[in-house]
Design a protein around this motif. Structure first.
Motif, PDB file in Angstrom:
ATOM      1  N   GLU A   2       0.828  -1.188   0.000  1.00 12.46           N
ATOM      2  CA  GLU A   2       0.000   0.000   0.000  1.00 12.46           C
ATOM      3  C   GLU A   2       0.873   1.252   0.000  1.00 12.46           C
ATOM      4  OE1 GLU A   2      -3.163   2.226   2.930  1.00 12.46           O
ATOM      5  OE2 GLU A   2      -2.639   0.152   3.314  1.00 12.46           O
ATOM      6  N   GLN A   3       0.573   2.172  -0.910  1.00 17.17           N
ATOM      7  CA  GLN A   3       1.330   3.420  -0.956  1.00 17.17           C
ATOM      8  C   GLN A   3       0.577   4.472  -0.154  1.00 17.17           C
ATOM      9  OE1 GLN A   3       3.230   5.021  -4.128  1.00 17.17           O
ATOM     10  NE2 GLN A   3       4.252   3.155  -4.675  1.00 17.17           N
ATOM     11  N   ILE A   4       1.243   5.045   0.801  1.00 14.69           N
ATOM     12  CA  ILE A   4       0.650   6.096   1.613  1.00 14.69           C
ATOM     13  C   ILE A   4       1.454   7.366   1.376  1.00 14.69           C
ATOM     14  CG2 ILE A   4       0.155   6.886   3.952  1.00 14.69           C
ATOM     15  CD1 ILE A   4      -0.047   3.929   4.751  1.00 14.69           C
ATOM     16  N   ASN A   5       0.756   8.414   1.053  1.00 13.75           N
ATOM     17  CA  ASN A   5       1.435   9.682   0.847  1.00 13.75           C
ATOM     18  C   ASN A   5       1.459  10.421   2.171  1.00 13.75           C
ATOM     19  OD1 ASN A   5       1.651  12.610   0.297  1.00 13.75           O
ATOM     20  ND2 ASN A   5       1.981  11.830  -1.767  1.00 13.75           N
ATOM     21  N   ARG A   6       2.629  10.517   2.743  1.00 15.24           N
ATOM     22  CA  ARG A   6       2.776  11.144   4.056  1.00 15.24           C
ATOM     23  C   ARG A   6       2.438  12.631   4.018  1.00 15.24           C
ATOM     24  NH1 ARG A   6       1.756   9.520   8.143  1.00 15.24           N
ATOM     25  NH2 ARG A   6       3.098  11.000   9.189  1.00 15.24           N
ATOM     26  N   LEU A   7       2.747  13.318   2.942  1.00 16.88           N
ATOM     27  CA  LEU A   7       2.449  14.740   2.872  1.00 16.88           C
ATOM     28  C   LEU A   7       0.946  14.965   3.013  1.00 16.88           C
ATOM     29  CD1 LEU A   7       3.169  17.684   2.536  1.00 16.88           C
ATOM     30  CD2 LEU A   7       3.275  17.318   0.062  1.00 16.88           C
ATOM     31  N   LYS A   8       0.168  14.184   2.285  1.00 16.12           N
ATOM     32  CA  LYS A   8      -1.282  14.317   2.340  1.00 16.12           C
ATOM     33  C   LYS A   8      -1.793  14.030   3.759  1.00 16.12           C
ATOM     34  CE  LYS A   8      -3.470  12.182  -0.959  1.00 16.12           C
ATOM     35  NZ  LYS A   8      -4.312  11.336  -1.811  1.00 16.12           N
ATOM     36  N   VAL A   9      -1.219  13.018   4.408  1.00 16.61           N
ATOM     37  CA  VAL A   9      -1.624  12.650   5.768  1.00 16.61           C
ATOM     38  C   VAL A   9      -1.282  13.765   6.755  1.00 16.61           C
ATOM     39  CG1 VAL A   9      -1.197  11.032   7.672  1.00 16.61           C
ATOM     40  CG2 VAL A   9      -1.481  10.171   5.342  1.00 16.61           C
ATOM     41  N   GLN A  15      -4.736  19.939   9.690  1.00 14.97           N
ATOM     42  CA  GLN A  15      -5.936  20.612   9.199  1.00 14.97           C
ATOM     43  C   GLN A  15      -5.577  21.755   8.240  1.00 14.97           C
ATOM     44  OE1 GLN A  15      -8.156  21.584  12.762  1.00 14.97           O
ATOM     45  NE2 GLN A  15      -8.903  19.487  12.943  1.00 14.97           N
ATOM     46  N   LYS A  16      -4.661  21.438   7.334  1.00 16.36           N
ATOM     47  CA  LYS A  16      -4.224  22.384   6.310  1.00 16.36           C
ATOM     48  C   LYS A  16      -4.548  21.800   4.944  1.00 16.36           C
ATOM     49  CE  LYS A  16      -2.152  25.131   9.270  1.00 16.36           C
ATOM     50  NZ  LYS A  16      -2.679  26.454   9.573  1.00 16.36           N
ATOM     51  N   THR A  17      -4.618  22.663   3.951  1.00 17.08           N
ATOM     52  CA  THR A  17      -4.909  22.218   2.586  1.00 17.08           C
ATOM     53  C   THR A  17      -3.674  22.342   1.708  1.00 17.08           C
ATOM     54  OG1 THR A  17      -5.555  24.426   1.848  1.00 17.08           O
ATOM     55  CG2 THR A  17      -7.304  23.023   2.799  1.00 17.08           C
ATOM     56  N   GLY A  18      -3.733  21.676   0.578  1.00 16.08           N
ATOM     57  CA  GLY A  18      -2.669  21.811  -0.399  1.00 16.08           C
ATOM     58  C   GLY A  18      -2.567  23.241  -0.901  1.00 16.08           C
ATOM     59  N   LYS A  19      -3.719  23.910  -1.013  1.00 12.95           N
ATOM     60  CA  LYS A  19      -3.730  25.313  -1.452  1.00 12.95           C
ATOM     61  C   LYS A  19      -2.984  26.178  -0.439  1.00 12.95           C
ATOM     62  CE  LYS A  19      -6.771  29.100  -2.664  1.00 12.95           C
ATOM     63  NZ  LYS A  19      -8.121  29.594  -2.799  1.00 12.95           N
ATOM     64  N   TRP A  20      -3.229  25.937   0.844  1.00 17.17           N
ATOM     65  CA  TRP A  20      -2.526  26.684   1.892  1.00 17.17           C
ATOM     66  C   TRP A  20      -1.025  26.467   1.788  1.00 17.17           C
ATOM     67  CZ3 TRP A  20       0.672  24.786   5.699  1.00 17.17           C
ATOM     68  CH2 TRP A  20       1.108  25.711   6.645  1.00 17.17           C
ATOM     69  N   VAL A  48      12.495  19.816   3.194  1.00 19.16           N
ATOM     70  CA  VAL A  48      12.890  20.421   4.472  1.00 19.16           C
ATOM     71  C   VAL A  48      12.058  21.681   4.734  1.00 19.16           C
ATOM     72  CG1 VAL A  48      14.784  21.555   5.699  1.00 19.16           C
ATOM     73  CG2 VAL A  48      15.205  19.428   4.454  1.00 19.16           C
ATOM     74  N   THR A  49      11.853  22.482   3.689  1.00 21.70           N
ATOM     75  CA  THR A  49      11.043  23.690   3.829  1.00 21.70           C
ATOM     76  C   THR A  49       9.597  23.342   4.167  1.00 21.70           C
ATOM     77  OG1 THR A  49      12.460  24.830   2.250  1.00 21.70           O
ATOM     78  CG2 THR A  49      10.304  25.818   2.669  1.00 21.70           C
ATOM     79  N   ILE A  50       9.062  22.306   3.547  1.00 23.84           N
ATOM     80  CA  ILE A  50       7.701  21.849   3.836  1.00 23.84           C
ATOM     81  C   ILE A  50       7.595  21.440   5.304  1.00 23.84           C
ATOM     82  CG2 ILE A  50       6.005  20.016   3.401  1.00 23.84           C
ATOM     83  CD1 ILE A  50       7.047  20.020   0.454  1.00 23.84           C
ATOM     84  N   ALA A  51       8.571  20.686   5.780  1.00 21.01           N
ATOM     85  CA  ALA A  51       8.567  20.238   7.173  1.00 21.01           C
ATOM     86  C   ALA A  51       8.573  21.429   8.128  1.00 21.01           C
ATOM     87  CB  ALA A  51       9.758  19.322   7.440  1.00 21.01           C
ATOM     88  N   LYS A  52       9.406  22.417   7.828  1.00 21.42           N
ATOM     89  CA  LYS A  52       9.453  23.617   8.680  1.00 21.42           C
ATOM     90  C   LYS A  52       8.121  24.356   8.641  1.00 21.42           C
ATOM     91  CE  LYS A  52      14.419  24.395   8.377  1.00 21.42           C
ATOM     92  NZ  LYS A  52      15.487  25.244   7.825  1.00 21.42           N
ATOM     93  N   LEU A  62       8.315  11.283   5.237  1.00 14.66           N
ATOM     94  CA  LEU A  62       8.898  10.197   4.461  1.00 14.66           C
ATOM     95  C   LEU A  62       8.280   8.867   4.871  1.00 14.66           C
ATOM     96  CD1 LEU A  62      12.613  11.293   4.767  1.00 14.66           C
ATOM     97  CD2 LEU A  62      11.094  11.693   2.834  1.00 14.66           C
ATOM     98  N   ASN A  63       8.101   8.002   3.912  1.00 10.92           N
ATOM     99  CA  ASN A  63       7.679   6.633   4.204  1.00 10.92           C
ATOM    100  C   ASN A  63       8.867   5.816   4.621  1.00 10.92           C
ATOM    101  OD1 ASN A  63       4.932   6.834   3.651  1.00 10.92           O
ATOM    102  ND2 ASN A  63       5.208   6.376   1.500  1.00 10.92           N
TER     103      ASN A  63
END
Length: 69
Positions: A2-9, A15-20, A48-52, A62-63
């Protein structure tokens, strides 16, 4: 496997959106959407910037590649 996208999770957990995220990173919304659907992956620097931005450890995005025994 099963592929799980951690960013989406993580976005959902925060409680943030991709648009945000796109606006926060000054990226195109379509680019962030492709990251969330595994069509493409951000560079390591961007990860790294996304994580911050999401206030999480980069490892949370990361998976694990380690097989569970």
């Amino acid at each position: 496997m099963e592929q799980i996208n951690r960013l989406k999770v993580v976005l959902a957990e925060k409680q943030k959106t991709g648009k945000w995220l796109a606006e926060s990173l000054e990226k195109n919304g379509a680019t962030v959407s492709r990251w969330c659907t595994n069509e493409s992956q951000p560079s390591l620097e961007t990860l790294v910037t996304i994580a911050k931005t999401l206030d999480v450890d980069v490892k949370e995005l990361l998976n694990s590649t380690k097989k569970k025994v």
